[in-house]
Design a protein around this motif. Structure first.
Motif, short mmCIF file in Angstrom:
data_model
loop_
_atom_site.label_atom_id
_atom_site.label_comp_id
_atom_site.label_asym_id
_atom_site.label_seq_id
_atom_site.Cartn_x
_atom_site.Cartn_y
_atom_site.Cartn_z
N PRO A 13 0.76 -1.37 -0.13
CA PRO A 13 -0.14 -0.07 -0.09
C PRO A 13 0.96 1.50 0.00
O PRO A 13 1.77 1.36 0.51
N LEU A 14 0.46 2.28 -0.70
CA LEU A 14 0.97 3.48 -0.90
C LEU A 14 0.37 4.69 -0.15
O LEU A 14 -0.96 4.80 -0.10
N LEU A 15 1.19 5.55 0.42
CA LEU A 15 0.61 7.01 0.85
C LEU A 15 0.97 8.07 -0.05
O LEU A 15 2.30 7.95 -0.10
N VAL A 16 -0.02 8.46 -1.04
CA VAL A 16 0.54 9.44 -1.96
C VAL A 16 0.10 10.90 -1.20
O VAL A 16 -0.98 11.28 -1.10
N VAL A 17 1.20 11.61 -1.15
CA VAL A 17 1.06 12.91 -0.51
C VAL A 17 1.17 13.93 -1.69
O VAL A 17 2.48 14.01 -2.08
#
Length: 271
Positions: A13-17
């Motif tokens: 899973p990615l956190l795209v900021v």
């Protein structure tokens, strides 16, 4: 730069900021990057409105791999925050460069272009990179120059002054004048405790960067031969001076020490 680590797991899973400046300056590239990332991974999108929300988003990422969509300043902000929290070694950071200033990203090997950069996030590998850290806990990813190079505003003013001078020469003959003298600075420079330059020897500038796990320092004395050495730590002192580290100007300070930390952080890059 070390050999690449195993390729990133696209199921991770990615956190795209997404930096607010990127959203304002190039919304289309931001949309493309989101589409590519969301099609290839489990993604949570974060849209911070300022530095504090940016910091909170990174702090609450949990097991998600952080991906910054933004320019060089956004990348610097992310690395500085993770370094301050002593979390740089916890996992690789990824970047999709969007904005006017992406020179650092390009120098580090990040593809320029929303599609290529987003695919590198999904399919690339983590590479360990060196970091310069100063005695105030500031970080430098690329090059550093002392004193700070003229800003773009100052450079533009210089160009405008040149144009006005040209106009004046077309109206009347320009008087003969001597070429301008190079500006010099009195700086004391030490590398691993060894004195390279003292205050009685004026210099035109000093530059510093990390290469292959060492800090490379270059001194350009006024009217003398260039000095280039490698060291683990470099200290510069003298009268109040400013310096440009990556895209930012810092100071004034009277002394500052930079230490190279080999392989201190990881960035996801194309295989």
């Amino acid at each position: 730069m070390s050999a690449p680590e195993p390729a990133a797991n696209t199921a991770h899973p990615l956190l795209v900021v997404i930096d607010p400046v990127a959203r304002r300056t190039d919304g289309e590239s931001v949309r493309i990057a989101k589409d590519v990332l969301c099609a290839g991974a489990n993604v949570r999108i974060c849209l911070p409105e300022g530095p504090e929300e940016f910091a909170r988003a990174l702090a609450r990422r949990g097991s998600r791999r952080p991906v910054v969509v933004g320019d060089d300043r956004a990348l610097l902000r992310a690395v500085a925050l993770l370094h301050r929290e002593r979390e740089l070694g916890a996992g690789a950071l990824a970047l999709v460069p969007v904005g006017a200033s992406v020179d650092i990203a390009q120098a580090l090997g990040v593809p320029i272009g929303a599609v290529a950069a987003a695919r590198a996030v999904l399919e690339g590998a983590a590479r360990r990179l060196d970091l310069l850290v100063d005695d105030s806990d500031g970080v430098v990813l690329g090059d550093l120059r002392i004193p700070a190079a003229p800003s773009r505003v100052a450079a533009a003013a210089s160009v405008w002054g040149t144009c006005r001078s040209l106009v004046r020469t077309l109206v009347r003959p320009a008087p003969q004048s001597a070429p301008p003298l190079a500006r010099t600075y009195r700086l004391r420079v030490e590398a691993d405790g060894v004195l390279l330059n003292d205050l009685d020897r004026p210099v035109e500038d000093v530059s510093l960067c990390s290469r292959g796990g060492r800090a490379e320092v270059v001194i350009r004395p006024h009217g003398g031969e260039q000095v280039r050495v490698e060291a683990d730590a470099v200290t510069v002192s003298g009268a109040d001076f400013r310096y440009r580290a990556d895209a930012l100007v810092a100071g004034p300070v009277r002394t500052r020490t930079w230490t190279v930390r080999p392989g201190a952080w990881s960035l996801t890059l194309p295989v």
